[in-house]
Design a protein around this motif. Structure first.
Motif, PDB file in Angstrom:
ATOM      1  N   ASP A 117       0.840  -1.185   0.000  1.00  0.00           N
ATOM      2  CA  ASP A 117       0.000   0.000   0.000  1.00  0.00           C
ATOM      3  C   ASP A 117       0.881   1.243   0.000  1.00  0.00           C
ATOM      4  N   ALA A 118       0.697   2.099  -0.985  1.00  0.00           N
ATOM      5  CA  ALA A 118       1.587   3.247  -1.168  1.00  0.00           C
ATOM      6  C   ALA A 118       1.579   4.192   0.022  1.00  0.00           C
ATOM      7  N   VAL A 119       0.469   4.242   0.757  1.00  0.00           N
ATOM      8  CA  VAL A 119       0.414   5.123   1.923  1.00  0.00           C
ATOM      9  C   VAL A 119       1.478   4.741   2.953  1.00  0.00           C
ATOM     10  N   GLY A 120       1.977   3.513   2.871  1.00  0.00           N
ATOM     11  CA  GLY A 120       3.006   3.070   3.800  1.00  0.00           C
ATOM     12  C   GLY A 120       4.320   3.804   3.664  1.00  0.00           C
ATOM     13  N   VAL A 121       4.520   4.506   2.550  1.00  0.00           N
ATOM     14  CA  VAL A 121       5.737   5.304   2.399  1.00  0.00           C
ATOM     15  C   VAL A 121       5.825   6.350   3.500  1.00  0.00           C
ATOM     16  N   THR A 122       4.680   6.895   3.882  1.00  0.00           N
ATOM     17  CA  THR A 122       4.668   7.919   4.929  1.00  0.00           C
ATOM     18  C   THR A 122       3.948   7.468   6.190  1.00  0.00           C
ATOM     19  N   SER A 123       3.453   6.227   6.225  1.00  0.00           N
ATOM     20  CA  SER A 123       2.758   5.713   7.403  1.00  0.00           C
ATOM     21  C   SER A 123       3.088   4.240   7.563  1.00  0.00           C
ATOM     22  N   ILE A 124       4.136   3.955   8.326  1.00  0.00           N
ATOM     23  CA  ILE A 124       4.608   2.573   8.491  1.00  0.00           C
ATOM     24  C   ILE A 124       3.494   1.658   8.981  1.00  0.00           C
ATOM     25  N   GLY A 125       2.641   2.183   9.829  1.00  0.00           N
ATOM     26  CA  GLY A 125       1.577   1.363  10.389  1.00  0.00           C
ATOM     27  C   GLY A 125       0.552   0.906   9.382  1.00  0.00           C
ATOM     28  N   ARG A 126       0.584   1.468   8.179  1.00  0.00           N
ATOM     29  CA  ARG A 126      -0.383   1.075   7.146  1.00  0.00           C
ATOM     30  C   ARG A 126       0.285   0.410   5.938  1.00  0.00           C
ATOM     31  N   LEU A 127       1.537   0.035   6.076  1.00  0.00           N
ATOM     32  CA  LEU A 127       2.272  -0.574   4.963  1.00  0.00           C
ATOM     33  C   LEU A 127       2.047  -2.086   4.971  1.00  0.00           C
ATOM     34  N   ALA A 128       1.153  -2.537   4.105  1.00  0.00           N
ATOM     35  CA  ALA A 128       0.813  -3.958   4.040  1.00  0.00           C
ATOM     36  C   ALA A 128       1.107  -4.506   2.651  1.00  0.00           C
ATOM     37  N   TYR A 129       1.340  -5.816   2.587  1.00  0.00           N
ATOM     38  CA  TYR A 129       1.413  -6.486   1.295  1.00  0.00           C
ATOM     39  C   TYR A 129       0.009  -6.526   0.675  1.00  0.00           C
ATOM     40  N   ARG A 130      -0.019  -6.574  -0.642  1.00  0.00           N
ATOM     41  CA  ARG A 130      -1.314  -6.699  -1.311  1.00  0.00           C
ATOM     42  C   ARG A 130      -1.110  -7.298  -2.699  1.00  0.00           C
ATOM     43  N   THR A 131      -1.996  -8.222  -3.064  1.00  0.00           N
ATOM     44  CA  THR A 131      -2.073  -8.671  -4.447  1.00  0.00           C
ATOM     45  C   THR A 131      -3.095  -7.798  -5.153  1.00  0.00           C
ATOM     46  N   PHE A 132      -2.650  -7.076  -6.169  1.00  0.00           N
ATOM     47  CA  PHE A 132      -3.541  -6.179  -6.903  1.00  0.00           C
ATOM     48  C   PHE A 132      -4.186  -6.973  -8.040  1.00  0.00           C
ATOM     49  N   ILE A 183      -6.956 -21.486   1.268  1.00  0.00           N
ATOM     50  CA  ILE A 183      -6.337 -20.359   0.570  1.00  0.00           C
ATOM     51  C   ILE A 183      -5.558 -19.519   1.577  1.00  0.00           C
ATOM     52  N   GLU A 184      -4.502 -18.893   1.109  1.00  0.00           N
ATOM     53  CA  GLU A 184      -3.740 -17.928   1.900  1.00  0.00           C
ATOM     54  C   GLU A 184      -3.779 -16.577   1.198  1.00  0.00           C
ATOM     55  N   PHE A 185      -3.943 -15.511   1.993  1.00  0.00           N
ATOM     56  CA  PHE A 185      -3.945 -14.150   1.462  1.00  0.00           C
ATOM     57  C   PHE A 185      -2.847 -13.337   2.129  1.00  0.00           C
ATOM     58  N   PHE A 186      -2.456 -12.243   1.468  1.00  0.00           N
ATOM     59  CA  PHE A 186      -1.625 -11.233   2.108  1.00  0.00           C
ATOM     60  C   PHE A 186      -2.462 -10.400   3.070  1.00  0.00           C
ATOM     61  N   ASP A 187      -1.759  -9.770   4.011  1.00  0.00           N
ATOM     62  CA  ASP A 187      -2.466  -8.983   5.027  1.00  0.00           C
ATOM     63  C   ASP A 187      -3.306  -7.866   4.417  1.00  0.00           C
ATOM     64  N   GLY A 188      -2.786  -7.193   3.389  1.00  0.00           N
ATOM     65  CA  GLY A 188      -3.537  -6.103   2.776  1.00  0.00           C
ATOM     66  C   GLY A 188      -4.821  -6.536   2.115  1.00  0.00           C
ATOM     67  N   ASN A 189      -4.915  -7.818   1.751  1.00  0.00           N
ATOM     68  CA  ASN A 189      -6.123  -8.317   1.103  1.00  0.00           C
ATOM     69  C   ASN A 189      -7.204  -8.748   2.085  1.00  0.00           C
ATOM     70  N   VAL A 190      -6.855  -8.918   3.363  1.00  0.00           N
ATOM     71  CA  VAL A 190      -7.879  -9.328   4.331  1.00  0.00           C
ATOM     72  C   VAL A 190      -8.338  -8.172   5.209  1.00  0.00           C
ATOM     73  N   GLU A 232       4.850  -1.263  13.354  1.00  0.00           N
ATOM     74  CA  GLU A 232       4.832  -2.496  12.565  1.00  0.00           C
ATOM     75  C   GLU A 232       4.039  -3.589  13.263  1.00  0.00           C
ATOM     76  N   LEU A 233       4.263  -3.741  14.565  1.00  0.00           N
ATOM     77  CA  LEU A 233       3.553  -4.781  15.304  1.00  0.00           C
ATOM     78  C   LEU A 233       2.063  -4.489  15.395  1.00  0.00           C
ATOM     79  N   GLY A 234       1.701  -3.207  15.491  1.00  0.00           N
ATOM     80  CA  GLY A 234       0.290  -2.858  15.497  1.00  0.00           C
ATOM     81  C   GLY A 234      -0.393  -3.260  14.205  1.00  0.00           C
ATOM     82  N   ARG A 235       0.301  -3.042  13.091  1.00  0.00           N
ATOM     83  CA  ARG A 235      -0.253  -3.454  11.801  1.00  0.00           C
ATOM     84  C   ARG A 235      -0.373  -4.972  11.713  1.00  0.00           C
ATOM     85  N   ILE A 236       0.646  -5.696  12.164  1.00  0.00           N
ATOM     86  CA  ILE A 236       0.587  -7.153  12.130  1.00  0.00           C
ATOM     87  C   ILE A 236      -0.536  -7.667  13.029  1.00  0.00           C
TER      88      ILE A 236
END
Length: 277
Positions: free
Chosen positions: A19-34, A52-59, A99-103
């Protein structure tokens, strides 16, 4: 193969990004399949997988809550959400809590959607190289992941990954000397880093309760279906049988021209090799 349940990662149905917002907000930087996750799930189910397994940004939805779209997709396809994959730098003290808050938000969503496993990668490689204390910082962060996963009823696993400070067999051994987290072997990443994935499965058998199988070819570098390329996944399957592994096995393929065909080919290979073993 009654003791194994087969899952597939949804990452092949679109480009992987963050997620591009993660450049300026570490807490929102998640993986995502687009990509179209509904199509991915339908084709994974049609290929014969149970999970099935998903990335965090997709769930996670835009508010950081469990995605109702994913809940609907799981219900429609009958797939179990087996695991969610997340990650972090882990070595930078100033941002670790973010980072841990996001996880933890990903873990909460994973459990709400029925998952059993939380998989994390990471351990940043600094541009100037590894510093004293980076492995200790990573280990401490991974132990915090274990604790937060337990709060949400999940089993936590570390996934050694290319481009991090845990790639080679020696680095894998080093990190597992200092953290309690489980080991999710990704066979392609282990092989590409110069390891013998089957030997690593045997060496760390007590830590393994979730597995990623992936193919890899040396030249030109590429990930492939599980039965293709230079990673001997047949030997890994035999090793898993030898250690008495039971549980979910997740096939994975980062990119493929026909993702559904790659999923079917990988499942056919695992079933055939497991039957021979």
């Amino acid at each position: 193969m009654a003791a194994w349940k087969m899952a597939y990662h949804a990452n092949c149905w679109g480009p992987l990004g963050g997620d591009a917002v993660g450049v300026t907000s570490i807490g929102r930087l998640a993986y995502r399949t687009f990509g179209d996750m509904e199509r991915a799930a339908r084709e994974i189910a049609a290929a014969g997988y149970e999970g099935i397994e998903f990335f965090d940004g997709n769930v996670l939805d835009d508010a950081g809550e469990p995605s109702e779209d994913v809940r609907r997709i799981l219900s429609a396809t009958g797939l179990d959400l087996v695991a969610v994959y997340s990650g972090a730098n882990f070595i930078f003290a100033d941002i670790l809590d973010e980072e841990l808050g996001r996880i933890e938000r990903a873990a909460k969503a994973a459990r709400s959607l029925g998952a059993e496993h939380l998989v994390v990668g990471g351990g940043a490689r600094r541009l100037a190289g590894v510093r004293d204390g980076d492995y200790d910082a990573l280990a401490a962060g991974l132990d915090k992941v274990v604790a937060l996963a337990e709060r949400h009823g999940l089993a936590a696993h570390y996934h050694p990954h290319l481009s991090t400070i845990v790639e080679t067999p020696d680095q894998v051994a080093r990190i597992f000397e200092t953290t309690a987290i489980g080991f999710c072997p990704d066979t392609a990443h282990l092989a590409a880093a110069g390891g013998d994935p089957a030997a690593l499965v045997r060496a760390h058998a007590a830590r393994i309760s979730y597995v990623h199988l992936k193919g890899w070819q040396r030249e030109p570098f590429a990930f492939t279906p599980v039965g293709e390329g230079d990673c001997d996944n047949g030997a890994v399957i035999r090793a898993l049988k030898e250690i008495g592994y039971e549980g979910w096995v997740c096939n994975e393929l980062d990119a493929w021209a026909d993702p559904a065909a790659g999923a079917r080919e990988s499942l056919d290979f695992v079933r055939a090799e497991a039957a021979k073993a």
